[in-house]
Write an enzyme that holds these catalytic residues in place. Structure first.
Site: not given
Length: 209
Positions: A122-123
């Site tokens: 996600y990051l």
């Protein structure tokens, strides 16, 4: 009044952004929705909508739009398709549409995604989208909040380009920060982090403006 396209308008934070913009004397929200079914709720509150899907062509969504707030998220289901590629598509469309400012809802940790064991994918997606925005010719503000909560907002935050500490923040206060960042006199071509704090949101911006 400037027309602001809210990407992710149907999400929890997105709905708060739309509501704030609707009461603003400066901005008119245009909620981006995926289908006619999602239009109903916004039209009932006299909020204009445009149908668009981040997994498809989005060029039409920026027609007659002045500024964009990107608050969309896949909830971990389609991280690359939505959080990364969808955001990049929206940035490219905004450049073509000569958008005056692009405000991106990112996340703390997006500067160093490799350090996270749980949220690395996600990051990394957020990181890639942020970097694409930075390398564009758009005026932008990239807002990286700590852990989001659904508590009532305080209207106060702690803000810095790098906070060097973890923390949480309410979705209310994130939405207010994103709306504040839309203004021409706040956060131009800058990335910053926010968590709950003691500074009034408007005042907190003075440290980076």
């Amino acid at each position: 009044m400037e027309n602001v396209l809210v990407v992710g308008a149907t999400g929890t934070t997105g709905k708060k952004i739309v509501k704030l913009l609707k009461t603003s004397q400066y901005f008119e929200p245009i909620a981006m929705v995926r289908n006619e079914h999602q239009q109903v709720e916004f039209l009932a509150h006299d909020v204009k909508t445009v149908i668009g899907d981040l997994e498809k062509d989005v060029l039409h969504t920026v027609k007659n739009i002045d500024k964009v707030v990107f608050a969309a998220g896949s909830g971990g289901k389609k991280v690359k398709a939505v959080d990364q590629d969808g955001a990049i598509k929206m940035i490219d469309a905004s450049m073509t549409g000569k958008i005056k400012k692009f405000v991106m809802l990112s996340s703390m940790g997006a500067d160093q995604p490799e350090k996270s064991e749980v949220l690395q994918d996600y990051l990394q997606a957020k990181h890639n989208a942020d970097e694409h925005l930075k390398s564009s010719n758009l005026n932008y503000a990239i807002v990286r909040p700590g852990s989001l909560t659904n508590n009532a907002g305080q209207g106060k935050i702690k803000l810095a380009k790098s906070l060097n500490e973890q923390g949480e923040i309410t979705r209310d206060d994130v939405a207010q920060t994103l709306v504040r960042a839309l203004h021409d006199d706040a956060a131009n071509k800058v990335t910053f982090e926010i968590i709950k704090g003691d500074a009034l949101i408007g005042k907190a911006f003075e440290t980076i403006s």
